[in-house]
Design a protein around this motif. Structure first.
Motif, PDB file in Angstrom:
ATOM      1  N   GLN A  36       0.877  -1.180   0.000  1.00  8.71           N
ATOM      2  CA  GLN A  36       0.000   0.000   0.000  1.00  8.71           C
ATOM      3  C   GLN A  36       0.909   1.224   0.000  1.00  8.71           C
ATOM      4  O   GLN A  36       1.088   1.884   1.025  1.00  8.71           O
ATOM      5  CB  GLN A  36      -0.869   0.007   1.259  1.00  8.71           C
ATOM      6  CG  GLN A  36      -1.644  -1.271   1.511  1.00  8.71           C
ATOM      7  CD  GLN A  36      -2.956  -1.326   0.744  1.00  8.71           C
ATOM      8  OE1 GLN A  36      -3.367  -0.343   0.147  1.00  8.71           O
ATOM      9  NE2 GLN A  36      -3.613  -2.477   0.768  1.00  8.71           N
ATOM     10  N   PRO A  37       1.549   1.498  -1.151  1.00  8.00           N
ATOM     11  CA  PRO A  37       2.583   2.565  -1.155  1.00  8.00           C
ATOM     12  C   PRO A  37       2.074   3.921  -0.681  1.00  8.00           C
ATOM     13  O   PRO A  37       2.809   4.669  -0.039  1.00  8.00           O
ATOM     14  CB  PRO A  37       3.039   2.605  -2.616  1.00  8.00           C
ATOM     15  CG  PRO A  37       2.099   1.756  -3.392  1.00  8.00           C
ATOM     16  CD  PRO A  37       1.385   0.853  -2.452  1.00  8.00           C
ATOM     17  N   GLU A  38       0.792   4.227  -0.956  1.00  9.05           N
ATOM     18  CA  GLU A  38       0.308   5.559  -0.534  1.00  9.05           C
ATOM     19  C   GLU A  38       0.175   5.633   0.990  1.00  9.05           C
ATOM     20  O   GLU A  38       0.048   6.710   1.555  1.00  9.05           O
ATOM     21  CB  GLU A  38      -1.013   5.895  -1.234  1.00  9.05           C
ATOM     22  CG  GLU A  38      -2.200   5.025  -0.872  1.00  9.05           C
ATOM     23  CD  GLU A  38      -2.132   3.618  -1.501  1.00  9.05           C
ATOM     24  OE1 GLU A  38      -1.217   3.332  -2.297  1.00  9.05           O
ATOM     25  OE2 GLU A  38      -2.987   2.797  -1.142  1.00  9.05           O
ATOM     26  N   HIS A  39       0.223   4.470   1.651  1.00  5.57           N
ATOM     27  CA  HIS A  39       0.166   4.480   3.119  1.00  5.57           C
ATOM     28  C   HIS A  39       1.515   4.145   3.752  1.00  5.57           C
ATOM     29  O   HIS A  39       1.660   4.133   4.963  1.00  5.57           O
ATOM     30  CB  HIS A  39      -0.890   3.476   3.610  1.00  5.57           C
ATOM     31  CG  HIS A  39      -2.293   3.939   3.356  1.00  5.57           C
ATOM     32  ND1 HIS A  39      -2.975   4.754   4.224  1.00  5.57           N
ATOM     33  CD2 HIS A  39      -3.142   3.700   2.320  1.00  5.57           C
ATOM     34  CE1 HIS A  39      -4.180   5.006   3.739  1.00  5.57           C
ATOM     35  NE2 HIS A  39      -4.293   4.381   2.584  1.00  5.57           N
ATOM     36  N   LEU A  59       6.815   0.166   4.309  1.00 12.07           N
ATOM     37  CA  LEU A  59       7.092   0.148   2.865  1.00 12.07           C
ATOM     38  C   LEU A  59       7.585   1.539   2.478  1.00 12.07           C
ATOM     39  O   LEU A  59       6.870   2.521   2.673  1.00 12.07           O
ATOM     40  CB  LEU A  59       5.813  -0.200   2.084  1.00 12.07           C
ATOM     41  CG  LEU A  59       5.920  -0.171   0.550  1.00 12.07           C
ATOM     42  CD1 LEU A  59       6.904  -1.236   0.049  1.00 12.07           C
ATOM     43  CD2 LEU A  59       4.542  -0.388  -0.084  1.00 12.07           C
ATOM     44  N   GLY A  60       8.815   1.616   1.993  1.00 11.35           N
ATOM     45  CA  GLY A  60       9.321   2.925   1.562  1.00 11.35           C
ATOM     46  C   GLY A  60      10.060   3.654   2.681  1.00 11.35           C
ATOM     47  O   GLY A  60      10.026   3.254   3.852  1.00 11.35           O
ATOM     48  N   ALA A  61      10.693   4.757   2.276  1.00  8.46           N
ATOM     49  CA  ALA A  61      11.632   5.447   3.189  1.00  8.46           C
ATOM     50  C   ALA A  61      10.908   6.133   4.343  1.00  8.46           C
ATOM     51  O   ALA A  61      11.397   6.151   5.467  1.00  8.46           O
ATOM     52  CB  ALA A  61      12.426   6.466   2.381  1.00  8.46           C
ATOM     53  N   ASP A  62       9.722   6.715   4.074  1.00  8.10           N
ATOM     54  CA  ASP A  62       9.127   7.496   5.171  1.00  8.10           C
ATOM     55  C   ASP A  62       7.828   6.851   5.658  1.00  8.10           C
ATOM     56  O   ASP A  62       6.795   7.504   5.779  1.00  8.10           O
ATOM     57  CB  ASP A  62       8.902   8.957   4.733  1.00  8.10           C
ATOM     58  CG  ASP A  62       8.144   9.014   3.405  1.00  8.10           C
ATOM     59  OD1 ASP A  62       7.830  10.121   2.945  1.00  8.10           O
ATOM     60  OD2 ASP A  62       7.857   7.930   2.831  1.00  8.10           O
ATOM     61  N   SER A  63       7.910   5.541   5.925  1.00  9.09           N
ATOM     62  CA  SER A  63       6.726   4.845   6.442  1.00  9.09           C
ATOM     63  C   SER A  63       6.325   5.405   7.810  1.00  9.09           C
ATOM     64  O   SER A  63       7.196   5.652   8.658  1.00  9.09           O
ATOM     65  CB  SER A  63       7.027   3.348   6.583  1.00  9.09           C
ATOM     66  OG  SER A  63       5.973   2.714   7.284  1.00  9.09           O
ATOM     67  N   PRO A  64       5.022   5.541   8.072  1.00 10.06           N
ATOM     68  CA  PRO A  64       4.587   5.994   9.399  1.00 10.06           C
ATOM     69  C   PRO A  64       4.895   4.965  10.494  1.00 10.06           C
ATOM     70  O   PRO A  64       4.781   5.273  11.671  1.00 10.06           O
ATOM     71  CB  PRO A  64       3.078   6.200   9.247  1.00 10.06           C
ATOM     72  CG  PRO A  64       2.692   5.401   8.072  1.00 10.06           C
ATOM     73  CD  PRO A  64       3.883   5.364   7.168  1.00 10.06           C
TER      74      PRO A  64
END
Ligand SMILES: CC[C@H](C(=O)O)C(=O)SCCNC(=O)CCNC(=O)[C@H](O)C(C)(C)COP(=O)(O)OP(=O)(O)OC[C@H]1O[C@@H](n2cnc3c(N)ncnc32)[C@H](O)[C@@H]1OP(=O)(O)O
Ligand SMILES: [Co+2]
Length: 134
Positions: A36-39, A59-64
């Motif tokens: 869920q890249p947008e999340h 997922l990704g560099a700035d995941s919450p």
């Protein structure tokens, strides 16, 4: 306002290992991983008779999830998701009561494609709350 408990989310450092634990050790039915890249997360849902467990991996560099997992390196319960009949009305009512709606403040599609929003954990007994349009 709130209805069914839609899911309890657990943030994990290793989604494949967490999925195998629930499937093989607890005999649970698990979904395929869904990025869920947008999340900023990848999700796996564990199907239970009365609700779901959402396993979440960054997922990704700035995941919450990043800082949460720094604080909880083994993983931990991340949020509760309640269903609401009217997420726009709920959002307005909560904001009027002084609750902080996270992100843009506007509902956006969640893992089930329905509008979701998040309420600041410091406003709800130290618990991150997700609301999902039923
Ligand atoms: C695909 C969508 C899917 C779905 O079901 O539909 C999802 O559920 S996506 C889930 C991932 N997305 C989110 O969680 C979005 C909302 N979350 C956030 O915006 C952040 O996680 C936030 C702001 C809640 C916390 O971010 P961060 O940890 O980077 O902030 P701080 O380190 O400044 O923390 C502030 C304060 O809050 C406490 N905290 C943080 N996370 C949690 C938590 N999950 N439960 C309880 N408390 C939490 C943290 O300890 C800090 O407290 P303090 O006393 O100030 O140290
Ligand atoms: Co969730």
């Amino acid at each position: 306002m709130i209805g069914r408990l839609n899911h309890v989310a657990i943030a994990v450092p290793d989604l494949a290992a967490a999925t195998a634990l629930y499937r093989d050790r607890l005999g649970a039915r698990v979904s395929e991983p869904a990025p869920q890249p947008e999340h900023g997360v990848t999700t796996v849902f564990v199907e239970l008779p009365n609700t779901k467990i959402e396993l979440l991996e960054p997922l990704g560099a700035d995941s919450p999830l990043a800082r949460f997992l720094e604080r909880n390196p083994d993983g931990g319960i991340h949020h509760l998701c309640y269903e609401v009949d009217d997420i726009a009305a709920a959002s307005k009512q909560l904001e009027a009561a002084g609750t902080r709606i996270l992100g843009s403040g506007q509902p956006r599609p969640g893992a089930h494609g329905k509008p979701v929003l998040f309420l600041h954990p410091k406003d709800f007994l130290g618990t991150l709350i997700e609301l999902e349009q039923a």
